[in-house]
Each structure stands twice: as structure tokens, then as C-alpha cells.
Design a protein around this motif. Sequence first.
Motif, PDB file in Angstrom:
ATOM      1  N   MET A   1       0.864  -1.094   0.087  1.00  0.00           N
ATOM      2  CA  MET A   1      -0.112  -0.013  -0.121  1.00  0.00           C
ATOM      3  C   MET A   1       0.941   1.375  -0.073  1.00  0.00           C
ATOM      4  N   ASN A   2       0.765   2.067  -1.056  1.00  0.00           N
ATOM      5  CA  ASN A   2       1.699   3.495  -1.183  1.00  0.00           C
ATOM      6  C   ASN A   2       0.958   4.266  -0.048  1.00  0.00           C
ATOM      7  N   HIS A   3       1.975   5.215  -0.039  1.00  0.00           N
ATOM      8  CA  HIS A   3       1.461   6.684   0.763  1.00  0.00           C
ATOM      9  C   HIS A   3       0.242   7.142   0.604  1.00  0.00           C
ATOM     10  N   ARG A   4      -0.139   7.411  -0.519  1.00  0.00           N
ATOM     11  CA  ARG A   4      -1.264   8.158  -1.040  1.00  0.00           C
ATOM     12  C   ARG A   4      -2.542   7.393  -0.862  1.00  0.00           C
ATOM     13  N   VAL A   5      -2.479   5.966  -0.972  1.00  0.00           N
ATOM     14  CA  VAL A   5      -3.732   4.993  -0.405  1.00  0.00           C
ATOM     15  C   VAL A   5      -3.811   5.307   1.112  1.00  0.00           C
ATOM     16  N   LYS A   6      -2.693   5.103   1.594  1.00  0.00           N
ATOM     17  CA  LYS A   6      -2.730   5.053   3.366  1.00  0.00           C
ATOM     18  C   LYS A   6      -3.411   6.444   3.680  1.00  0.00           C
ATOM     19  N   LEU A   7      -2.910   7.596   2.948  1.00  0.00           N
ATOM     20  CA  LEU A   7      -3.643   8.751   3.413  1.00  0.00           C
ATOM     21  C   LEU A   7      -5.060   8.913   3.097  1.00  0.00           C
ATOM     22  N   VAL A   8      -5.203   8.525   2.063  1.00  0.00           N
ATOM     23  CA  VAL A   8      -7.013   8.318   1.609  1.00  0.00           C
ATOM     24  C   VAL A   8      -7.584   7.378   2.785  1.00  0.00           C
ATOM     25  N   ALA A   9      -7.033   6.397   3.022  1.00  0.00           N
ATOM     26  CA  ALA A   9      -7.710   5.520   4.053  1.00  0.00           C
ATOM     27  C   ALA A   9      -7.780   6.166   5.336  1.00  0.00           C
ATOM     28  N   ILE A  10      -6.767   6.858   6.060  1.00  0.00           N
ATOM     29  CA  ILE A  10      -6.927   7.630   7.118  1.00  0.00           C
ATOM     30  C   ILE A  10      -8.174   8.590   7.306  1.00  0.00           C
ATOM     31  N   CYS A  11      -8.179   9.428   6.177  1.00  0.00           N
ATOM     32  CA  CYS A  11      -8.850  10.344   6.142  1.00  0.00           C
ATOM     33  C   CYS A  11     -10.409   9.830   5.875  1.00  0.00           C
ATOM     34  N   ALA A  12     -10.458   8.698   5.217  1.00  0.00           N
ATOM     35  CA  ALA A  12     -11.895   8.120   5.170  1.00  0.00           C
ATOM     36  C   ALA A  12     -12.495   7.542   6.680  1.00  0.00           C
ATOM     37  N   VAL A  13     -11.484   6.883   7.476  1.00  0.00           N
ATOM     38  CA  VAL A  13     -11.696   6.677   8.731  1.00  0.00           C
ATOM     39  C   VAL A  13     -12.308   7.718   9.434  1.00  0.00           C
ATOM     40  N   PHE A  14     -11.511   8.732   9.555  1.00  0.00           N
ATOM     41  CA  PHE A  14     -11.847   9.967  10.566  1.00  0.00           C
ATOM     42  C   PHE A  14     -12.848  10.870   9.840  1.00  0.00           C
ATOM     43  N   SER A  15     -13.330  10.832   8.688  1.00  0.00           N
ATOM     44  CA  SER A  15     -14.630  11.399   7.986  1.00  0.00           C
ATOM     45  C   SER A  15     -15.783  10.716   8.144  1.00  0.00           C
ATOM     46  N   VAL A  16     -15.805   9.514   8.592  1.00  0.00           N
ATOM     47  CA  VAL A  16     -16.992   8.609   8.796  1.00  0.00           C
ATOM     48  C   VAL A  16     -17.854   8.973   9.836  1.00  0.00           C
ATOM     49  N   PRO A  17     -17.370   9.221  11.123  1.00  0.00           N
ATOM     50  CA  PRO A  17     -18.133   9.713  12.155  1.00  0.00           C
ATOM     51  C   PRO A  17     -18.768  11.303  11.822  1.00  0.00           C
ATOM     52  N   LEU A  18     -17.993  12.078  11.382  1.00  0.00           N
ATOM     53  CA  LEU A  18     -18.417  13.458  10.813  1.00  0.00           C
ATOM     54  C   LEU A  18     -19.699  13.281  10.075  1.00  0.00           C
ATOM     55  N   ILE A  19     -19.343  12.458   8.900  1.00  0.00           N
ATOM     56  CA  ILE A  19     -20.678  12.259   8.134  1.00  0.00           C
ATOM     57  C   ILE A  19     -21.842  11.645   8.674  1.00  0.00           C
ATOM     58  N   ALA A  20     -21.624  10.668   9.594  1.00  0.00           N
ATOM     59  CA  ALA A  20     -22.756   9.958  10.223  1.00  0.00           C
ATOM     60  C   ALA A  20     -23.386  11.267  11.123  1.00  0.00           C
ATOM     61  N   ALA A  21     -22.566  11.963  11.817  1.00  0.00           N
ATOM     62  CA  ALA A  21     -22.944  12.820  12.626  1.00  0.00           C
ATOM     63  C   ALA A  21     -23.997  14.069  11.824  1.00  0.00           C
ATOM     64  N   ALA A  22     -23.459  14.494  10.756  1.00  0.00           N
ATOM     65  CA  ALA A  22     -24.386  15.126   9.791  1.00  0.00           C
ATOM     66  C   ALA A  22     -25.437  14.636   9.597  1.00  0.00           C
ATOM     67  N   VAL A  23     -25.682  13.413   8.904  1.00  0.00           N
ATOM     68  CA  VAL A  23     -26.666  12.622   8.632  1.00  0.00           C
ATOM     69  C   VAL A  23     -27.874  12.784   9.653  1.00  0.00           C
ATOM     70  N   VAL A  24     -27.310  12.292  10.605  1.00  0.00           N
ATOM     71  CA  VAL A  24     -28.303  12.294  11.893  1.00  0.00           C
ATOM     72  C   VAL A  24     -29.058  13.624  12.323  1.00  0.00           C
ATOM     73  N   PHE A  25     -28.136  14.538  12.122  1.00  0.00           N
ATOM     74  CA  PHE A  25     -28.543  15.961  12.683  1.00  0.00           C
ATOM     75  C   PHE A  25     -29.441  16.362  11.675  1.00  0.00           C
ATOM     76  N   PHE A  26     -29.373  16.258  10.257  1.00  0.00           N
ATOM     77  CA  PHE A  26     -30.002  16.811   9.177  1.00  0.00           C
ATOM     78  C   PHE A  26     -31.594  16.186   9.016  1.00  0.00           C
ATOM     79  N   LEU A  27     -31.230  14.575   9.039  1.00  0.00           N
ATOM     80  CA  LEU A  27     -32.420  13.879   8.608  1.00  0.00           C
ATOM     81  C   LEU A  27     -33.258  13.381   9.907  1.00  0.00           C
ATOM     82  N   LEU A  28     -32.475  13.422  11.241  1.00  0.00           N
ATOM     83  CA  LEU A  28     -33.420  12.905  12.449  1.00  0.00           C
ATOM     84  C   LEU A  28     -33.142  14.019  13.464  1.00  0.00           C
ATOM     85  N   PRO A  29     -33.456  15.368  13.262  1.00  0.00           N
ATOM     86  CA  PRO A  29     -33.323  16.445  14.253  1.00  0.00           C
ATOM     87  C   PRO A  29     -33.803  16.272  15.626  1.00  0.00           C
TER      88      PRO A  29
END
Length: 198
Positions: A1-29
Motif C-alpha cells: 500500500m503506497n503512501h497516497r492510499v494510506k492517506l486516503v484510508a486514514i482520511c476516510a476513517v476519520f471522516s465517517v463519524p463526521l458524515i454520520a453525525a451530519a446525516v443524523v442531525f439533518f435527517l433526524l433532528p
Amino acid sequence: MNHRVKLVAICAVFSVPLIAAAVVFFLLPPSKTMNYGALVQPVLALPEVPVSLTLAGNVGDGKQINIDRGLRGKWLLVMQDSSACAERCQKKLYAMRQARTIIGREQDRVMRVVLLTDDGQPSAELQTAYQGTIWVKAKDHPWVAALAKLNAADSNKSTDEIYGVDTLGNLFIRYQHDADIKRIVRDFNRVMKASQIG
């Protein structure tokens, strides 16, 4: 796994909770309020009776108690009705008694008050069934006048309700006669826990 793929994977892992929180906030206020009863806004400051309350019922007909020692400093469940106390009246009495009982160890902080709107006396059976209730002869009582003014301001409300009054004499919440008892308790537990008075 090259550095770029690792960086994308790390960003994806950290962005999942933020996306989930946004979905809950706007769809289930979240609900705007947590209370079950209808809040009285602004609160209604019940007038302080100058000297005493005239009690009826098993506490002794005509017995006087000073409002400072008797009611102020306590949380109140209040209702008004005639001394005949028909079915809806008894539903309110039952709800107030059960709510106070379910409150448990904090129940000494809560008193049940019935404002009798006529010159009659509640039956002995009723007094026995709802022992501990304060029956107030209230035909010309200033609290009844205050409640009438409150109800006149809102055509959707009736006098057939249970009212919550705080330790400073402010009517802050109201419930229908057939309100869910456990949810009344939840409201009272919440405000009593937050309060440093009474």
C-alpha cells in the motif's frame, strides 16, 4: 500500500463519524424540548395569599395554614374542580397521587392541591382514597382567578387540567386530565434535580 492510499484510508476513517453525525442531525433532528407537559410561557406567578389558606376535607374543615409554611418552598401538583368530583376530576386526582408516589424518595418535596370551585365538601370516600391531598375552599381564591385569566388567554386550553407549580409559586407547566403519569414524573424529576430550592 503506497503512501497516497494510506492517506486516503486514514482520511476516510476519520471522516465517517463526521458524515454520520451530519446525516443524523439533518435527517433526524432532535426535538426542540424535552418536556412532556405544555410549558407556560411566561410562567404565571400565582399571587401569594396574604395570611392563610382555608382548608376543607380530612385536614379539618376551615383549618388555616400559613402559605409560607404550607405551600411555598414545595413543588405542587394543582388542579381545580367542584367538590362533586366527577370522572375526569377523579382521573386528575389519580394521576397526581400516582405521580407523587412514583417520584419515590423525593416525594416529600411535592404536594397535591385541589382548588374546590364551589362551597361543597369532597365525600369521605374521596378524601380517604386520596389521603394527603390538600383540599382548598377556593370559590373566591386568587389562584382560581389567575388560572381563569391564563385559560382565557388561550382558547385551546380548558380548566380541566393538572398544573405544575414551582417552589417560588410560579405555574410553569400544564397537563391534560388524561396525561401519561410516567411522563409527568419524568418532567418533575428533571426540574427538581436541577433546582436547589425545595
